[in-house]
Design a protein around this motif. Structure first.
Motif, short mmCIF file in Angstrom:
data_model
loop_
_atom_site.label_atom_id
_atom_site.label_comp_id
_atom_site.label_asym_id
_atom_site.label_seq_id
_atom_site.Cartn_x
_atom_site.Cartn_y
_atom_site.Cartn_z
N LEU A 168 -1.80 4.05 -2.78
CA LEU A 168 -1.67 5.43 -3.12
C LEU A 168 -0.34 5.27 -3.38
O LEU A 168 0.69 5.00 -2.64
CB LEU A 168 -2.17 6.30 -2.12
CG LEU A 168 -3.81 6.33 -1.83
CD1 LEU A 168 -4.10 7.24 -0.88
CD2 LEU A 168 -4.37 6.87 -3.20
N ASN A 169 0.21 6.52 -4.25
CA ASN A 169 1.67 6.80 -4.33
C ASN A 169 2.19 7.33 -3.37
O ASN A 169 1.76 8.19 -2.75
CB ASN A 169 1.81 7.94 -5.50
CG ASN A 169 3.02 8.01 -6.27
OD1 ASN A 169 3.93 7.03 -6.13
ND2 ASN A 169 3.41 9.19 -6.33
N GLN B 160 -2.05 4.31 -7.45
CA GLN B 160 -3.10 5.41 -7.70
C GLN B 160 -2.44 6.50 -7.17
O GLN B 160 -1.91 6.79 -6.35
CB GLN B 160 -4.31 5.05 -6.82
CG GLN B 160 -5.13 3.79 -7.12
CD GLN B 160 -6.01 3.86 -8.48
OE1 GLN B 160 -5.58 3.12 -9.14
NE2 GLN B 160 -6.72 4.71 -8.51
N ALA B 161 -2.56 7.45 -8.37
CA ALA B 161 -2.08 8.75 -7.85
C ALA B 161 -3.01 9.74 -6.85
O ALA B 161 -2.57 10.45 -6.29
CB ALA B 161 -2.19 9.68 -9.27
N SER B 162 -4.21 9.43 -6.76
CA SER B 162 -5.00 9.91 -5.91
C SER B 162 -6.09 8.95 -5.49
O SER B 162 -6.19 7.78 -5.80
CB SER B 162 -5.82 11.09 -6.64
OG SER B 162 -6.52 10.71 -7.60
N LEU B 163 -6.97 9.53 -4.41
CA LEU B 163 -7.98 8.52 -3.99
C LEU B 163 -9.11 8.16 -4.88
O LEU B 163 -9.36 9.06 -5.69
CB LEU B 163 -8.54 9.23 -2.65
CG LEU B 163 -8.05 9.24 -1.47
CD1 LEU B 163 -8.81 9.95 -0.36
CD2 LEU B 163 -7.64 8.05 -0.97
N ASP C 137 -12.67 7.72 -6.77
CA ASP C 137 -14.24 8.14 -6.42
C ASP C 137 -15.11 7.01 -5.75
O ASP C 137 -15.70 6.97 -4.64
CB ASP C 137 -14.83 8.74 -7.61
CG ASP C 137 -14.06 10.03 -7.97
OD1 ASP C 137 -13.50 10.55 -7.00
OD2 ASP C 137 -13.97 10.25 -8.97
N GLY D 281 -8.92 3.67 0.11
CA GLY D 281 -8.27 4.74 0.47
C GLY D 281 -8.58 5.33 1.80
O GLY D 281 -9.48 4.62 2.54
N GLN E 289 -7.15 1.68 4.22
CA GLN E 289 -7.18 1.80 2.89
C GLN E 289 -8.05 0.59 2.21
O GLN E 289 -8.58 0.92 1.14
CB GLN E 289 -5.78 1.87 2.36
CG GLN E 289 -5.29 3.30 2.76
CD GLN E 289 -4.02 3.53 1.89
OE1 GLN E 289 -4.01 3.97 0.69
NE2 GLN E 289 -2.71 3.44 2.75
#
Length: 307
Positions: A57-58, A133-136, A138, A166, A203
């Motif tokens: 994650l960023n 990744q900018a976000s978790l 799916d 994540g 994560q």
């Protein structure tokens, strides 16, 4: 005041030591879960499963590892350019340069990282595709996919699967990972003798399945299932455990045994045939002799009647 300052300084030092230990454990991950065959070996080799894809994650901590032994040198490249490069990932000398890491990953760190190990005569390399990744995500993102294996009876089989999920901070939402053996009728059996592996603050999750001595019932299909919070966000990866094919047997006694059995069978059949012919011939001879005797008796009676 002086006493409070000393206490505060001690607290800060303890917090820093805990943080350092946490990062050290996350960075130096090559000492655990090694291949059993590599533990007592001195040959140049990778000592555990080498993942082909990595995610982070960023802004989060990240390490890339090239777990190996028996080498004289380790080199890292990013997109073909040798270290150092325009990236926040740096070498971790305490891990003998097998690891590069960053405390805060950014999109600038995206790329293909190649680890090259060398000794006096050979070279081995492994490529890791790294994405921030900018976000978790799916659904779980596979970092290591299991491979089919051909293992002879009595030998060890090892399957590993891994994915980036994540960190889920919800109390009623948890990650799930497990190995299953899948049978011909589609039924699944959860395997209890497996080890769950979590790294980088949970994560990344993995499951290690080891069969110490393969038996006949161990052959077949194995399924690794990973769920990210719920069954709707699922990743499944399969691998097969095969035995040595029949045509690949290197057993010089097997053809000789088949030939010997065939020869014995042929001799037995021949003996039965000879015995049958002998019995039939004897029976036919007796019947023919009896018939002749009967004919002679009839002829003798007829002559008497004429006289």
């Amino acid at each position: 005041m002086a006493g409070k300052s000393v206490i505060s300084l001690d607290v800060v030092i303890i917090v820093l030591l805990i943080a350092c230990d946490k990062y050290a454990c996350a960075i130096d991950d090559c000492r655990t879960h090694q291949f059993s065959k590599s533990i007592n070996s001195t040959q140049m080799q990778f000592t555990k499963e080498a993942v082909s894809r990595e995610y982070a994650l960023n802004g989060q901590f990240k390490s890339l590892q090239c777990c190996s032994k028996g080498y004289r040198s380790v080199e890292w490249f990013k997109n073909g350019k040798p270290y150092p490069w325009s990236s926040s990932l740096i070498l971790y000398p305490q891990a003998e340069n097998q690891t590069i890491y960053t405390r805060h990953a950014t999109v600038n760190d995206n790329g293909n990282y190649t680890c090259v190990i060398r000794n006096d005569t050979h070279k081995m390399e492994h490529i890791i595709e790294f994405t921030v990744q900018a976000s978790l995500p799916d659904s779980p993102l596979a970092t290591y996919k299991p491979h089919d294996q051909y293992i002879e009876l009595g030998n060890e089989a090892r399957f590993y699967c891994e994915a980036f999920v994540g960190s889920i901070r919800l109390p009623d939402s948890k990650n799930f990972i497990s190995w299953f053996q899948v049978f011909e009728d589609g039924m699944e059996q959860n395997i209890k003798s497996q080890e769950l592996i979590r790294r980088e603050d949970d994560q990344i999750v993995g499951a290690l399945l080891i069969v110490p001595a393969v038996e006949l019932h161990n052959y077949g299909r194995y399924l690794c299932r990973i769920e990210n919070g719920n069954a709707a966000h699922r990743l499944e990866m399969s691998a097969w455990l095969f035995g040595t094919p029949v045509h690949a047997r290197n057993d010089s006694l097997f053809p000789a045994l088949v030939l010997a059995i065939s020869a014995v069978t042929l001799v037995i059949l021949l003996m039965f045939a000879i015995k049958y012919i002998s019995v039939y011939a004897t029976s036919y001879h007796r019947r023919d002799k009896k018939l002749c005797h009967s004919m002679n008796s009839s002829e003798s009676i007829r002559i008497r009647e004429v006289v």
